[in-house]
Design an enzyme around this catalytic site. Structure first.
Site, PDB file in Angstrom:
ATOM      1  N   GLY A 172       0.799  -1.218   0.000  1.00 21.46           N
ATOM      2  CA  GLY A 172       0.000   0.000   0.000  1.00 21.46           C
ATOM      3  C   GLY A 172       0.828   1.263   0.000  1.00 21.46           C
ATOM      4  O   GLY A 172       0.306   2.364   0.242  1.00 21.46           O
ATOM      5  N   HIS A 173       2.139   1.146  -0.283  1.00 28.81           N
ATOM      6  CA  HIS A 173       3.019   2.335  -0.228  1.00 28.81           C
ATOM      7  C   HIS A 173       4.025   2.287  -1.380  1.00 28.81           C
ATOM      8  O   HIS A 173       5.203   2.034  -1.165  1.00 28.81           O
ATOM      9  CB  HIS A 173       3.765   2.356   1.108  1.00 28.81           C
ATOM     10  CG  HIS A 173       4.382   3.683   1.437  1.00 28.81           C
ATOM     11  ND1 HIS A 173       5.625   4.069   1.000  1.00 28.81           N
ATOM     12  CD2 HIS A 173       3.926   4.719   2.165  1.00 28.81           C
ATOM     13  CE1 HIS A 173       5.918   5.264   1.467  1.00 28.81           C
ATOM     14  NE2 HIS A 173       4.902   5.680   2.175  1.00 28.81           N
ATOM     15  N   PHE A 174       3.685   2.474  -2.609  1.00 30.11           N
ATOM     16  CA  PHE A 174       2.364   2.909  -3.044  1.00 30.11           C
ATOM     17  C   PHE A 174       1.867   1.925  -4.095  1.00 30.11           C
ATOM     18  O   PHE A 174       2.640   1.075  -4.564  1.00 30.11           O
ATOM     19  CB  PHE A 174       2.447   4.316  -3.633  1.00 30.11           C
ATOM     20  CG  PHE A 174       2.948   5.340  -2.655  1.00 30.11           C
ATOM     21  CD1 PHE A 174       2.090   5.914  -1.736  1.00 30.11           C
ATOM     22  CD2 PHE A 174       4.290   5.715  -2.641  1.00 30.11           C
ATOM     23  CE1 PHE A 174       2.537   6.858  -0.838  1.00 30.11           C
ATOM     24  CE2 PHE A 174       4.749   6.657  -1.739  1.00 30.11           C
ATOM     25  CZ  PHE A 174       3.869   7.224  -0.825  1.00 30.11           C
ATOM     26  N   VAL A 179       7.607   2.053  -2.549  1.00 28.98           N
ATOM     27  CA  VAL A 179       8.625   2.954  -2.008  1.00 28.98           C
ATOM     28  C   VAL A 179       8.792   2.636  -0.522  1.00 28.98           C
ATOM     29  O   VAL A 179       7.806   2.596   0.215  1.00 28.98           O
ATOM     30  CB  VAL A 179       8.226   4.431  -2.189  1.00 28.98           C
ATOM     31  CG1 VAL A 179       9.228   5.345  -1.471  1.00 28.98           C
ATOM     32  CG2 VAL A 179       8.150   4.790  -3.663  1.00 28.98           C
TER      33      VAL A 179
END
Length: 313
Positions: A172-174, A179
């Site tokens: 979820g990042h991203f 990242v």
């Protein structure tokens, strides 16, 4: 010259080194009979070569003294032990297990054995730890442990972590653009500070630190200068600024391929030592029949009535 004794040395070494590459036996004879210490490197390399698979020999032949025995050569602990035992028999030296644990590179091994064979004290080096040792000591666990190797001396610690891309938070990042979060980089530096408190030899640490009492209090002067993605290898370094129980302050930075990635001017942790039982109070409790010896335990948390909660967890 005692020819019988010389022949015995020849026979013993020929049997010990029979599977080593050409030149190893001759080097060992020169060392044992003529005390030629210049032969030590050839002997060590020959004994290591004997215990390698063909693909490992190719790596060894193309490497220099920075070659890491475990990580680069893929050597396991049992093979390393076999090599050490054969070197001990060949050179007639004794290798301490604690010292052996810190021999990470081929250069480390050469320098250490050269000093041993000359009867000199081996050079003092930083203590090194692999992931298995780190995991056994740290209060952190997968998937929230970001130290894979660590090296410690009396004032600083260096560690590495390679971003695999499988970290759960990258999903979820991203989205479709993983990242490594800057906050996790600072967490990794904090974990290295924790590891220093547990295994460092600082004179400011008067006793053994209880890992369950370490927690994060503040972090100042933080700057992140580079985006980190899967495949990047983080090299972390923390230096002691000051330690005075119950606070420890560090400076920290992270680099990737020599590029400065993140920096923290001050990372501050609170910590406590393992409780110490006063022998006099313990004896009094035994003599009086009082099994409650809690008064004999020094309350190092200054009235906190329990262990301090850990934030780096």
């Amino acid at each position: 010259m005692d020819t019988t004794s010389d022949q015995s040395v020849h026979d013993d070494l020929r049997d010990l080194l029979k599977r080593c590459p050409a030149g190893t036996f001759e080097a060992a004879i020169a060392f044992r009979l003529d005390k030629d210490v210049t032969q030590i490197e050839k002997i060590v390399l020959g004994i290591i070569d004997r215990h390698l698979e063909p693909e490992q020999r190719e790596i060894l032949s193309k490497s220099d003294d920075s070659l890491r025995m475990y990580e680069d050569l893929g050597m396991d602990s049992l093979t390393m032990l076999e090599i050490v035992m054969l070197i001990e028999q060949t050179l007639k030296v004794s290798i301490d297990n604690e010292e052996l644990r810190d021999l990470r590179t081929l250069g480390d091994v050469k320098v250490y054995l050269d000093a041993k064979a000359r009867g000199e004290a081996p050079p003092k080096r930083s203590k090194s730890y692999r992931i298995e040792e780190i995991a056994s000591l740290m209060p952190h666990r997968e998937p929230f442990l970001f130290l894979e190797t660590a090296k410690i001396d009396d004032k600083e610690a260096i560690a590495t972590y390679k971003i695999s891309g499988n970290e759960y938070f990258l999903e979820g990042h991203f989205k479709e653009n993983p990242v490594f979060p800057a906050s996790i980089m600072i967490e990794a530096l904090g974990q290295l500070c924790v590891f220093f408190l547990l295994k460092g030899d600082s004179s400011s640490l008067s006793s053994k630190v209880d890992p369950n009492t370490i927690f994060f209090t503040s972090c100042d002067g933080v700057k992140c200068r580079r985006i980190c993605k899967p495949g990047d290898k983080l090299t972390m370094k923390v230096k002691v600024s000051r330690i005075r129980h119950p606070l420890a302050c560090f400076q920290g930075e992270i680099t990737v391929d020599g590029q400065r990635t993140a920096h923290a001017e001050e990372i501050k942790l609170a910590f406590d030592y393992f409780p110490v039982i006063d022998a006099q109070d313990t004896n009094f409790a035994r003599e009086s029949g009082n099994t409650n010896i809690s008064n004999g335990v020094k309350d190092l948390t200054n009235g906190s009535n329990g262990k301090l909660k850990r934030s780096f967890s």
